[in-house]
Design an enzyme around this catalytic site. Structure first.
Site, PDB file in Angstrom:
ATOM      1  N   SER A 171     -42.973  28.810 -27.584  1.00  0.00           N
ATOM      2  CA  SER A 171     -42.015  29.710 -28.245  1.00  0.00           C
ATOM      3  C   SER A 171     -40.871  28.877 -28.790  1.00  0.00           C
ATOM      4  O   SER A 171     -40.218  28.151 -28.039  1.00  0.00           O
ATOM      5  CB  SER A 171     -41.426  30.709 -27.247  1.00  0.00           C
ATOM      6  OG  SER A 171     -42.386  31.619 -26.823  1.00  0.00           O
TER       7      SER A 171
ATOM      8  N   GLU B 245     -35.393  27.681 -28.486  1.00  0.00           N
ATOM      9  CA  GLU B 245     -35.734  27.341 -27.100  1.00  0.00           C
ATOM     10  C   GLU B 245     -35.792  25.815 -26.908  1.00  0.00           C
ATOM     11  O   GLU B 245     -35.241  25.306 -25.931  1.00  0.00           O
ATOM     12  CB  GLU B 245     -37.069  28.014 -26.742  1.00  0.00           C
ATOM     13  CG  GLU B 245     -37.207  28.279 -25.257  1.00  0.00           C
ATOM     14  CD  GLU B 245     -38.529  28.948 -24.883  1.00  0.00           C
ATOM     15  OE1 GLU B 245     -38.663  30.146 -25.100  1.00  0.00           O
ATOM     16  OE2 GLU B 245     -39.413  28.252 -24.360  1.00  0.00           O
TER      17      GLU B 245
ATOM     18  N   ARG C 191     -34.774  31.455 -19.249  1.00  0.00           N
ATOM     19  CA  ARG C 191     -34.918  30.126 -19.887  1.00  0.00           C
ATOM     20  C   ARG C 191     -33.628  29.303 -19.718  1.00  0.00           C
ATOM     21  O   ARG C 191     -33.196  28.600 -20.638  1.00  0.00           O
ATOM     22  CB  ARG C 191     -35.239  30.252 -21.385  1.00  0.00           C
ATOM     23  CG  ARG C 191     -36.543  30.962 -21.705  1.00  0.00           C
ATOM     24  CD  ARG C 191     -37.763  30.159 -21.287  1.00  0.00           C
ATOM     25  NE  ARG C 191     -38.988  30.713 -21.806  1.00  0.00           N
ATOM     26  CZ  ARG C 191     -39.709  31.664 -21.214  1.00  0.00           C
ATOM     27  NH1 ARG C 191     -39.319  32.164 -20.037  1.00  0.00           N
ATOM     28  NH2 ARG C 191     -40.822  32.103 -21.761  1.00  0.00           N
TER      29      ARG C 191
HETATM   30  N1  EPU Z   1     -45.080  40.200 -31.959  1.00  0.00           N
HETATM   31  C1  EPU Z   1     -45.295  40.484 -33.274  1.00  0.00           C
HETATM   32  N2  EPU Z   1     -45.641  39.463 -34.117  1.00  0.00           N
HETATM   33  C2  EPU Z   1     -45.796  38.190 -33.681  1.00  0.00           C
HETATM   34  C3  EPU Z   1     -45.566  37.892 -32.327  1.00  0.00           C
HETATM   35  C4  EPU Z   1     -45.206  38.924 -31.468  1.00  0.00           C
HETATM   36  O1  EPU Z   1     -45.163  41.613 -33.725  1.00  0.00           O
HETATM   37  O2  EPU Z   1     -46.101  37.318 -34.492  1.00  0.00           O
HETATM   38  C5  EPU Z   1     -44.758  41.286 -31.042  1.00  0.00           C
HETATM   39  C6  EPU Z   1     -45.942  41.505 -30.112  1.00  0.00           C
HETATM   40  O3  EPU Z   1     -46.821  42.440 -30.623  1.00  0.00           O
HETATM   41  C7  EPU Z   1     -45.303  42.001 -28.862  1.00  0.00           C
HETATM   42  C8  EPU Z   1     -43.941  41.350 -28.881  1.00  0.00           C
HETATM   43  O4  EPU Z   1     -43.697  40.905 -30.199  1.00  0.00           O
HETATM   44  O5  EPU Z   1     -45.124  43.395 -28.926  1.00  0.00           O
HETATM   45  C9  EPU Z   1     -43.844  40.222 -27.878  1.00  0.00           C
HETATM   46  O6  EPU Z   1     -44.733  39.204 -28.241  1.00  0.00           O
HETATM   47  P1  EPU Z   1     -45.518  38.274 -27.197  1.00  0.00           P
HETATM   48  O7  EPU Z   1     -45.940  39.060 -25.997  1.00  0.00           O
HETATM   49  O8  EPU Z   1     -46.553  37.550 -27.952  1.00  0.00           O
HETATM   50  O9  EPU Z   1     -44.515  37.185 -26.825  1.00  0.00           O
HETATM   51  P2  EPU Z   1     -43.114  37.261 -26.097  1.00  0.00           P
HETATM   52  O10 EPU Z   1     -43.038  38.329 -25.106  1.00  0.00           O
HETATM   53  O11 EPU Z   1     -42.045  37.311 -27.093  1.00  0.00           O
HETATM   54  C10 EPU Z   1     -42.731  35.665 -24.133  1.00  0.00           C
HETATM   55  C11 EPU Z   1     -42.381  34.219 -23.902  1.00  0.00           C
HETATM   56  C12 EPU Z   1     -43.615  33.339 -23.881  1.00  0.00           C
HETATM   57  C13 EPU Z   1     -44.564  33.871 -22.825  1.00  0.00           C
HETATM   58  C14 EPU Z   1     -44.912  35.319 -23.169  1.00  0.00           C
HETATM   59  C15 EPU Z   1     -45.770  35.953 -22.117  1.00  0.00           C
HETATM   60  C16 EPU Z   1     -40.156  33.915 -24.772  1.00  0.00           C
HETATM   61  C17 EPU Z   1     -39.328  33.369 -25.882  1.00  0.00           C
HETATM   62  N3  EPU Z   1     -41.454  33.764 -24.909  1.00  0.00           N
HETATM   63  O12 EPU Z   1     -43.187  35.815 -25.436  1.00  0.00           O
HETATM   64  O13 EPU Z   1     -43.196  32.044 -23.510  1.00  0.00           O
HETATM   65  O14 EPU Z   1     -45.736  33.095 -22.758  1.00  0.00           O
HETATM   66  O15 EPU Z   1     -43.707  36.094 -23.226  1.00  0.00           O
HETATM   67  O16 EPU Z   1     -44.980  36.228 -21.002  1.00  0.00           O
HETATM   68  O17 EPU Z   1     -39.611  34.447 -23.804  1.00  0.00           O
HETATM   69  C18 EPU Z   1     -42.610  29.831 -24.189  1.00  0.00           C
HETATM   70  O18 EPU Z   1     -41.518  30.032 -23.670  1.00  0.00           O
HETATM   71  O19 EPU Z   1     -42.892  28.748 -24.774  1.00  0.00           O
HETATM   72  C19 EPU Z   1     -43.591  30.917 -24.208  1.00  0.00           C
HETATM   73  C20 EPU Z   1     -44.767  30.807 -24.852  1.00  0.00           C
END
Ligand code: EPU
Length: 343
Positions: free
Chosen positions: A243, A339, A169
């Site tokens: 995010s 972000e 990012r």
């Molecule tokens: N989780 C929770 N509770 C929640 C949300 C998430 O326990 O309320 C846990 C999930 O179970 C999972 C982990 O946290 O084990 C990761 O959550 P998730 O896959 O939903 O999201 P992320 O990996 O944190 C990132 C990006 C997203 C992108 C997704 C898919 C960042 C900050 N965010 O989220 O990007 O779509 O991966 O690759 O890197 C964005 O930047 O606007 C965005 C949506």
């Protein structure tokens, strides 16, 4: 003055930011070409104003009226170019083109490479700024080059991936030495011999559940779209900026210490030995999902996303973000970074 340069004053930005925050810009120009951009920057009144570059407005929080010049990037168009490098098809898109519109246009041409990035809000020009990423692919993986206008020299130049210094990012455009650069268009290198990128567990299991042994790029895009629709609020329905926090990166030792006290911690090892922690999990553990402060709230299905429950001000969003950050710092000793950009 250039015939296409129209300067609007006291312009409402409500429709220009996906959070749907009501704030005005004292001066606003819709930039439809590099000539309009040059004309705006040469205007004696506009040239003295602070500037805010706006694409799809999907990564900003307006904390008040903006007393300056909003340059709303609206350079459109997508072109398929002759392959510059063997094995790839080059596709160039204007900064103002919608990101998802580009993804759909490439899929319609049977070109894979952008499918994991389907449905990300925002524009092509904003994509390199924070090196957008989702489901195991980042913009840098498909980036060829970008044309930028350098406000310092008044020249247009081409930047390679190395010039852009992409990180998680992050890019040169967020740094002091990139602050004078305005992205005009981006060229993508899409592989002719495409294979799906299914390293992200949630996407891989969606492919398995759909019974697809050899999914097409279109099918992968449709699964990504379905996952996003399930987990993320549609900004057209409920204001948000995706995010709201980055996933914090900590040392392996720090991660091990947190894990000892909190065995459920979601973490992903990075190639350099550091660990990326799931901010969504850290926030969720504090019971934030579904909570509100004023008209700003935490999305009930995803703790990483802050939403506008109707008429939220930037100050309310900021207060909620600060409360969450303080809570996560107190419980885990981890500093969350936001972000979106606060204006
Ligand atoms: N989780 C929770 N509770 C929640 C949300 C998430 O326990 O309320 C846990 C999930 O179970 C999972 C982990 O946290 O084990 C990761 O959550 P998730 O896959 O939903 O999201 P992320 O990996 O944190 C990132 C990006 C997203 C992108 C997704 C898919 C960042 C900050 N965010 O989220 O990007 O779509 O991966 O690759 O890197 C964005 O930047 O606007 C965005 C949506």
């Amino acid at each position: 003055m250039h015939p296409d340069l129209t300067i609007l004053t006291d312009f409402s930005l409500r429709a220009c930011n996906t959070f749907g925050i009501d704030a005005t810009a004292s001066h606003y120009v819709r930039v439809t070409s590099v000539d309009v951009l040059r004309a705006a920057l040469a205007d004696p009144v506009l040239a003295r104003l602070p500037r805010l570059l706006l694409g799809g407005g999907s990564n900003i929080v307006l904390t008040g009226d903006f007393h300056g010049l909003v340059l709303h990037m609206a350079i459109d168009g997508t072109q398929l170019l002759d392959a510059g490098d063997a094995g790839v098809r080059l596709v160039r898109a204007g900064a103002g083109q919608s990101w998802h519109g580009l993804v759909e246009a490439t899929l319609a041409q049977d070109l894979g490479g952008l499918e994991n990035l389907a449905l990300i809000p925002g524009t092509v020009g904003a994509a390199p700024i924070q090196n957008i990423g989702a489901y195991g692919v980042e913009l840098k993986d498909v980036f060829h080059s970008a044309s930028v206008f350098d406000c310092a020299s008044g020249q247009v130049r081409t930047m390679t991936a190395a010039d852009c210094r992409f990180g998680y990012r992050d890019s040169v455009f967020k740094q002091a030495d990139g602050a004078a650069l305005i992205v005009l268009d981006v060229t993508f290198a899409l592989p002719l011999a495409w294979t799906p990128t299914l390293g992200y567990a949630e996407l891989a299991s969606a492919v398995r559940e759909a019974g697809l042994d050899a999914p097409s790029a279109r099918q992968v895009a449709d699964l990504v779209i379905a996952i996003r629709r399930r987990k993320l609020p549609d900004p057209a329905v409920i204001g948000n900026a995706g995010s709201f926090f980055k996933n914090p990166v900590v040392s392996g030792a720090r991660c091990a210490a947190i894990l000892a006290a909190h065995p459920g911690l979601v973490h992903h090892a990075q190639p350099d030995g550091s660990e990326k922690l799931a901010a969504g999990w850290l926030i969720d553990q504090g019971g934030w999902k579904g909570r509100s402060m004023g008209a700003a709230g935490v999305y009930a299905k995803q703790a990483l996303v802050l939403v506008n429950r109707g008429g939220a001000t930037g100050a309310e969003v900021l207060a909620l973000a600060r409360a969450i950050t303080a809570d996560v710092a107190a419980r885990y000793g981890v500093a969350l970074e936001t972000e979106p950009v606060f204006v």
